[in-house]
Write an enzyme that holds these catalytic residues in place. Structure first.
Site, PDB file in Angstrom:
ATOM      1  N   LYS A 121       0.781  -1.196   0.011  1.00  0.00           N
ATOM      2  CA  LYS A 121      -0.048   0.220  -0.177  1.00  0.00           C
ATOM      3  C   LYS A 121       0.788   1.311   0.058  1.00  0.00           C
ATOM      4  O   LYS A 121       1.974   1.234   0.748  1.00  0.00           O
ATOM      5  CB  LYS A 121      -0.905  -0.143   1.288  1.00  0.00           C
ATOM      6  N   SER A 158      -9.688   1.669   3.082  1.00  0.00           N
ATOM      7  CA  SER A 158      -9.062   2.367   2.284  1.00  0.00           C
ATOM      8  C   SER A 158      -7.976   1.699   1.393  1.00  0.00           C
ATOM      9  O   SER A 158      -7.131   2.235   0.411  1.00  0.00           O
ATOM     10  CB  SER A 158      -8.075   3.226   3.301  1.00  0.00           C
ATOM     11  N   SER A 165     -10.197  -1.107   6.890  1.00  0.00           N
ATOM     12  CA  SER A 165      -9.428  -0.973   5.554  1.00  0.00           C
ATOM     13  C   SER A 165      -8.696  -2.232   5.263  1.00  0.00           C
ATOM     14  O   SER A 165      -8.247  -2.192   4.114  1.00  0.00           O
ATOM     15  CB  SER A 165      -8.667   0.246   5.742  1.00  0.00           C
TER      16      SER A 165
END
Length: 465
Positions: A81, A154, A178
């Protein structure tokens, strides 16, 4: 090489690489080629680190040829990420404000992946500063099962890339759901560790006491391998646990027989849609068939901690962004700006009430686990919402409650969870559930997930791209 090489499980491709049946360089190149072919439509990667990935793959191949095998991740392509620092590679955290920020070192989780021999393909897209929405200038990643459905937040890019065969596993983060939302949306196995199990050093914060870094993969075994690589103490993060890191796969094959699995039937069904209820019924039947003892429990009322999550996250995020917000408010999207404004309006007494509510709730969760080993619950109350429906999220109280009631409380308590695919909607999109355990019992989550995945094949189904 098989056309389905890209959908192998991480453990499987690692074993083939380490037995020299597959070349790390060929596997990395195949992944890079696939990213080039399909990610233009999916938008999961922010940056593809092709040159560095191939160099790392060549190094892994040379080491394996000499018999120097670092472990199950050696030579396996993964991605991270884009809030995880990567030395010499821009790390923007989904923000235009940081698009030119280039770290001079790897974050700890990234460093540990490299030390385990993993090949890092690139950086994956996320919502702005890992909060609710993507920055207005960012194209959100597209759900590979159905473009009309939400891809999760997210860790949206982590979910999409791993599901679409663009990496064998990825790092996500979970502050309010998330890891679990995108794992549910994309049909993945996501492991949110106990808070402090994985160092947060070198990862952009959203809210320090709520942020969890963890793996998003195609199976429980894969999640255990990735967690084993990134977990552990870190001098650069004094909040990282000093507890030794177990081999998360060591007891994996013991199954569920004899384990006490708690279920709160009322809590698991209140305000929950039909697709989720069906998956919960199937998961419970499988748990029973595998020899677990199912016990009725009462989940502590989370109403207050769910309400408290927003101002708490806002206060902690306001600290993170203190030097740039509101001074550079024009660089912020509306959702993140709204959260920071909320945080900045809290008083000291408001904050202390939140802290006390959170401590009391966490204590009640611990007490509930005195009589059970695992808790079985939905990962979200609305299965695979459409993008159109998610546009109403801020205004639809029922939708907000259904989505947050099974995620936020477990970030407030710091509890570890594993999210597992358990079925599909009528639209053909994935539906998931989760197991929860006591703090630092992630090996039990991997064991439970592995047992479920030996008895079912939901995790082996892939989107047709």
């Amino acid at each position: 090489m098989s056309n389905e090489l890209h959908y192998l499980e991480l453990v499987d491709v690692g074993q083939r690489i380490q037995r020299k049946e597959l070349s790390p360089v060929e596997v990395a190149q195949a992944q890079l080629d696939r990213i080039g072919q399909v990610d233009g439509a999916l938008q999961s990667y922010v940056i593809v680190m092709a040159e560095q990935a191939l160099a790392d793959a060549r190094r892994a191949e040379a080491e394996i040829a000499k018999g120097e095998i670092r472990g199950p991740l050696h030579g396996v392509p993964v991605a991270v990420k884009d809030l995880c620092w990567t030395k010499g590679v821009a790390t923007a955290a989904g923000m235009t404000l940081y698009k030119d920020f280039v770290p001079t070192e790897d974050g700890t989780a990234v460093r540990k992946l490299r030390e385990a021999g993993a090949v890092i393909l690139g950086k994956l897209q996320l919502t702005e500063s890992a909060y609710a929405d993507h920055h207005p200038t960012v194209t959100p990643p597209v759900n590979p099962w159905n473009a009309a459905h939400w891809s999760g937040a997210s860790s949206s890019g982590s979910g999409v890339a791993t599901a679409a065969g663009l990496c064998y596993g990825s790092l996500g983060t979970d502050t309010g759901g998330s890891i679990r939302f995108p794992s549910s949306a994309n049909g993945l196995t996501g492991l949110k560790p106990t808070w402090g199990r994985v160092s947060r050093y070198g990862a952009f914060e959203l809210a320090a006491t709520l942020d969890h870094i963890g793996p998003m993969t195609r199976s429980a075994a894969d999640a255990g391998v990735m967690l084993g690589a990134i977990a552990g103490a870190d001098p650069k993060d004094p909040t990282a646990s000093l507890a030794p890191v177990p081999n998360y796969l060591a007891d994996m094959q013991r199954g569920l027989r004899g384990l006490r699995v708690g279920i709160d039937a009322r809590w698991n069904s209140e305000g929950v849609d039909a697709a989720t209820l069906k998956v919960m019924e199937g998961a419970l039947a499988t748990v029973r068939s595998l020899g677990a003892e199912v016990r009725e429990v009462t989940f502590p009322d989370p109403t207050q901690v769910i309400a408290d999550w927003f101002p708490l996250c806002g206060v902690e995020a306001a600290v993170v962004h203190e030097s740039t917000y509101p001074a550079r408010k024009d660089m912020y999207g509306p959702a993140l700006a709204g959260l920071l404004d909320l945080g900045r309006t809290q008083s000291g007494t408001d904050y202390q009430k939140i802290v006390l509510n959170r401590l009391a709730f966490s204590g009640r969760v611990r007490a509930m686990f005195e009589g059970i080993d695992l808790l079985l619950m939905p990962s979200q109350g609305v299965a695979s919402p459409t993008l159109e429906r998610m546009l109403t999220f801020g205004q639809d109280a029922d939708l907000m409650s259904a989505m947050l009631r099974y995620t936020c409380p477990l970030d407030m308590s710091g509890s570890p969870t594993i999210t597992l695919p358990g079925g599909f909607t009528e639209a053909g999109t994935p539906v998931a559930f989760q197991f929860v355990s006591r703090h630092f019992e992630e090996e039990l989550l991997v064991r439970a997930g592995w047992a479920f995945q030996q008895a079912t094949d939901w995790h082996q189904r892939h989107p047709a791209l």
